[in-house]
Design an enzyme around this catalytic site. Structure first.
Site, mmCIF file in Angstrom:
data_model
loop_
_atom_site.group_PDB
_atom_site.id
_atom_site.type_symbol
_atom_site.label_atom_id
_atom_site.label_comp_id
_atom_site.label_asym_id
_atom_site.label_seq_id
_atom_site.Cartn_x
_atom_site.Cartn_y
_atom_site.Cartn_z
ATOM 1 N N LYS A 34 0.847 -1.191 0.000
ATOM 2 C CA LYS A 34 0.000 0.000 0.000
ATOM 3 C C LYS A 34 0.885 1.244 0.000
ATOM 4 O O LYS A 34 1.572 1.532 0.969
ATOM 5 C CB LYS A 34 -0.928 0.050 1.225
ATOM 6 C CG LYS A 34 -2.010 1.102 1.005
ATOM 7 C CD LYS A 34 -2.566 1.694 2.251
ATOM 8 C CE LYS A 34 -1.749 2.765 2.874
ATOM 9 N NZ LYS A 34 -1.604 4.019 2.108
ATOM 10 N N GLY A 75 7.203 4.580 8.259
ATOM 11 C CA GLY A 75 6.343 5.752 8.447
ATOM 12 C C GLY A 75 6.543 6.337 9.826
ATOM 13 O O GLY A 75 7.569 6.107 10.471
ATOM 14 N N SER A 76 5.553 7.081 10.288
ATOM 15 C CA SER A 76 5.690 7.798 11.555
ATOM 16 C C SER A 76 5.574 6.843 12.745
ATOM 17 O O SER A 76 4.976 5.769 12.646
ATOM 18 C CB SER A 76 4.606 8.870 11.661
ATOM 19 O OG SER A 76 3.343 8.244 11.740
ATOM 20 N N GLY A 123 3.173 3.676 13.498
ATOM 21 C CA GLY A 123 3.858 2.426 13.857
ATOM 22 C C GLY A 123 3.223 1.790 15.087
ATOM 23 O O GLY A 123 3.035 0.569 15.147
ATOM 24 N N GLU A 152 10.188 0.736 10.463
ATOM 25 C CA GLU A 152 11.216 1.762 10.329
ATOM 26 C C GLU A 152 10.522 3.084 10.524
ATOM 27 O O GLU A 152 9.714 3.501 9.689
ATOM 28 C CB GLU A 152 11.905 1.686 8.960
ATOM 29 C CG GLU A 152 13.208 2.453 8.960
ATOM 30 C CD GLU A 152 13.251 3.533 7.918
ATOM 31 O OE1 GLU A 152 14.090 4.438 8.044
ATOM 32 O OE2 GLU A 152 12.451 3.499 6.975
ATOM 33 N N CYS A 172 13.524 10.480 7.519
ATOM 34 C CA CYS A 172 13.366 10.017 8.908
ATOM 35 C C CYS A 172 14.641 10.182 9.726
ATOM 36 O O CYS A 172 14.576 10.423 10.920
ATOM 37 C CB CYS A 172 12.885 8.574 8.927
ATOM 38 S SG CYS A 172 13.840 7.523 7.827
ATOM 39 N N GLU A 208 9.438 15.314 15.974
ATOM 40 C CA GLU A 208 9.833 15.195 14.576
ATOM 41 C C GLU A 208 8.966 16.139 13.744
ATOM 42 O O GLU A 208 7.744 16.034 13.756
ATOM 43 C CB GLU A 208 9.644 13.753 14.099
ATOM 44 C CG GLU A 208 10.131 13.558 12.682
ATOM 45 C CD GLU A 208 10.071 12.105 12.224
ATOM 46 O OE1 GLU A 208 9.092 11.416 12.561
ATOM 47 O OE2 GLU A 208 11.005 11.673 11.518
HETATM 48 P P1 ADP Z 1 3.468 10.323 7.354
HETATM 49 O O1 ADP Z 1 3.281 11.336 8.429
HETATM 50 O O2 ADP Z 1 4.860 10.170 6.888
HETATM 51 O O3 ADP Z 1 2.447 10.366 6.266
HETATM 52 P P2 ADP Z 1 2.242 7.944 8.281
HETATM 53 O O4 ADP Z 1 2.837 6.997 9.244
HETATM 54 O O5 ADP Z 1 0.948 8.566 8.612
HETATM 55 O O6 ADP Z 1 3.377 8.969 8.093
HETATM 56 O O7 ADP Z 1 2.102 7.298 6.841
HETATM 57 C C1 ADP Z 1 2.936 6.275 6.363
HETATM 58 C C2 ADP Z 1 2.066 5.231 5.700
HETATM 59 O O8 ADP Z 1 1.213 4.669 6.684
HETATM 60 C C3 ADP Z 1 1.153 5.752 4.602
HETATM 61 O O9 ADP Z 1 1.085 4.794 3.567
HETATM 62 C C4 ADP Z 1 -0.182 5.862 5.304
HETATM 63 O O10 ADP Z 1 -1.292 5.760 4.427
HETATM 64 C C5 ADP Z 1 -0.129 4.674 6.228
HETATM 65 N N1 ADP Z 1 -1.025 4.750 7.382
HETATM 66 C C6 ADP Z 1 -1.497 5.852 8.014
HETATM 67 N N2 ADP Z 1 -2.311 5.502 9.030
HETATM 68 C C7 ADP Z 1 -2.371 4.154 9.044
HETATM 69 C C8 ADP Z 1 -3.037 3.183 9.861
HETATM 70 N N3 ADP Z 1 -3.830 3.542 10.873
HETATM 71 N N4 ADP Z 1 -2.848 1.882 9.578
HETATM 72 C C9 ADP Z 1 -2.029 1.494 8.576
HETATM 73 N N5 ADP Z 1 -1.389 2.353 7.774
HETATM 74 C C10 ADP Z 1 -1.551 3.663 7.991
#
Ligand code: ADP
Length: 429
Positions: free
Chosen positions: A168, A221-222, A226, A243, A277, A378
């Site tokens: 995704k 991601g964030s 995570g 990560e 990151c 961050e």
């Molecule tokens: P950023 O602030 O870098 O967008 P996120 O962690 O929100 O960081 O996004 C990184 C990825 O995680 C994206 O593909 C986002 O769609 C996905 N994401 C966001 N929320 C969720 C969730 N609750 N469950 C799974 N994936 C998610």
């Protein structure tokens, strides 16, 4: 999905825009839980089918073929990254070596991963051995800050080890991962082995993280997301790779090669507009050079060309989205309110064509204290917090006083000091 282009089950689509101009680039199928179900089923069928008979050398050849196709297509891939998330074209073009090199590295891994033979002390001719086998269906969720790299970073290891993937992409930047899916098909990746489902995090992402048919989830991601992923994955105790974010210390000693450290410390934050990151956002500078050094960093920062990533001269592009712009500019206001002083940048750039995009110039805050929000959280934008320090033990303790631990940097000509800090700073890299 399953080797074909399909609409979302709901028929819904979402828009993806160029962050440099706000212009619509494409309408993309908006996958949600129903599409994730279908993709996981396709990945499971593929895993249980012919794919499981592929030998390591076959998977190696496949990855080498994919590497060749990515190499041949790099101009288009770089362009898609730049259009979709804004990074300068000079940067996205330069990612060729890393992207292609990664795939060739994984191709090597396909034939190098092996189990062990283990002596034991039982009587008789008895020994034990381990076999490495593929886990099954891997869910991959990636961010938008480096779509090409992140996509290959997830797909490559899965193909090398004989797993199948449902990836995704981030909703902000789905175009490059979709193009990679096309290249996978062209390279001969069997139907269903690589599936890309664009959609939102709270719907498609959450469904993938919770899915009982997924054996492992690889997430970048964030840290807040995570944490959600960890909770969502508990249902079937998925294996996880996470990560996450950072607030990395970058430490400059007075004995460093300052001509190298000035651009180095600046670009440790301003590359990719700070959307990295491991960005070195907490710049600790030894007090006796603090004033001169931060002035030079500010001057260097002002010299960087901010603009549309398609311009080959651009060094700093826009932020990825209006949401990210709001987030970063809120931190800029907060930094000023908490008493930090701006010596470069400091507010959204709105001159001329920049007004249409999500531009923040490289920003340097001085007089930053460890407790300030801008020194703790961050920001994921081009914002550097410069903090003075006096001695080695003190900077180790302050560098480590963070909830993150992704990266760190040290600038000194004293090799002993460099190794001491590399060991003492609690960071992954
Ligand atoms: P950023 O602030 O870098 O967008 P996120 O962690 O929100 O960081 O996004 C990184 C990825 O995680 C994206 O593909 C986002 O769609 C996905 N994401 C966001 N929320 C969720 C969730 N609750 N469950 C799974 N994936 C998610």
């Amino acid at each position: 999905m399953g080797g074909r282009w399909v609409e979302a089950r709901s028929g819904k689509r979402f828009s993806t825009r160029n962050p440099a101009t706000g212009e619509l680039l494409a309408e993309v199928a908006e996958g949600d839980a129903a599409d994730i179900d279908l993709a996981v089923a396709a990945a499971r069928r593929a895993f249980d089918g012919q794919w499981s008979n592929w030998k390591p050398a076959d998977r190696q050849r496949l990855l080498l073929k994919l590497a060749d196709l990515v190499e041949a297509d790099i101009e288009q891939l770089a362009m898609l990254d730049t259009l979709d998330m804004g990074a300068p074209i000079s940067r996205t073009r330069a990612s060729k070596q890393r992207a292609v090199g990664m795939l060739r590295y994984y191709a090597g891994q396909a034939v190098s991963i092996h189990g062990e033979t283990i002596e034991n002390s039982l009587s008789g001719e008895i020994f034990s051995y381990t076999l490495k086998e593929p886990l099954g269906v891997v869910g991959a969720i990636i961010p938008w800050n480096s779509p090409l790299g992140a996509t290959l970073w997830k797909i490559g290891p899965a193909l090398a080890t004989g797993c199948t993937v449902v990836l995704k992409p981030a909703e902000e930047a789905p175009l490059t991962p979709l193009r990679i899916a096309e290249l996978c098909a062209a390279a001969g990746v069997p139907e269903g082995v690589v599936n890309v489902v664009p959609g939102y995090g709270e719907t498609a992402g959450a469904a993938l993280a919770a899915h009982n048919g997924v054996d492992k989830l690889a997430f970048t991601g964030s840290h807040l997301t995570g944490q959600k992923i960890v909770r969502a994955s508990a249902g079937n105790l998925k294996r996880l790779s996470l990560e996450l974010g950072g607030k990395s210390p970058d430490i400059v000693f007075a004995d460093a090669d300052l001509d190298a450290a000035v651009p180095g410390a600046a670009m440790a934050v301003f590359a990719n507009s700070g959307q990295v990151c491991s960005a070195g956002t907490r710049l600790f500078v030894e007090r006796r050079i603090y004033s001169e050094f931060t002035q030079r960093v500010a001057e260097f920062s002002r010299s960087l060309k901010l603009g549309n990533g398609l311009d080959p001269e651009t060094q700093v592009g826009p932020l990825v989205s209006s949401e990210q712009l709001d987030r970063v500019t809120a931190y800029l206001r907060l930094g000023a309110q908490e008493g930090a002083r701006v010596v470069s940048g400091g507010a959204r750039a709105t001159e001329g064509a920049l007004a249409n995009g999500y531009f923040v110039p490289p920003t340097v805050f001085v007089d930053v204290q460890d407790e300030m929000t801008i020194a703790r959280e961050e920001i994921f934008g081009p914002v550097l917090s410069a903090i003075p320090f006096d001695d080695v033990d003190e900077v180790i303790a302050r560098g480590n006083r963070t909830e993150f631990g992704l990266g760190s940097g040290v600038w000194t000509r004293d090799v002993t000091k460099a190794h001491r800090l590399a060991r003492a700073l609690r960071a992954g890299s």
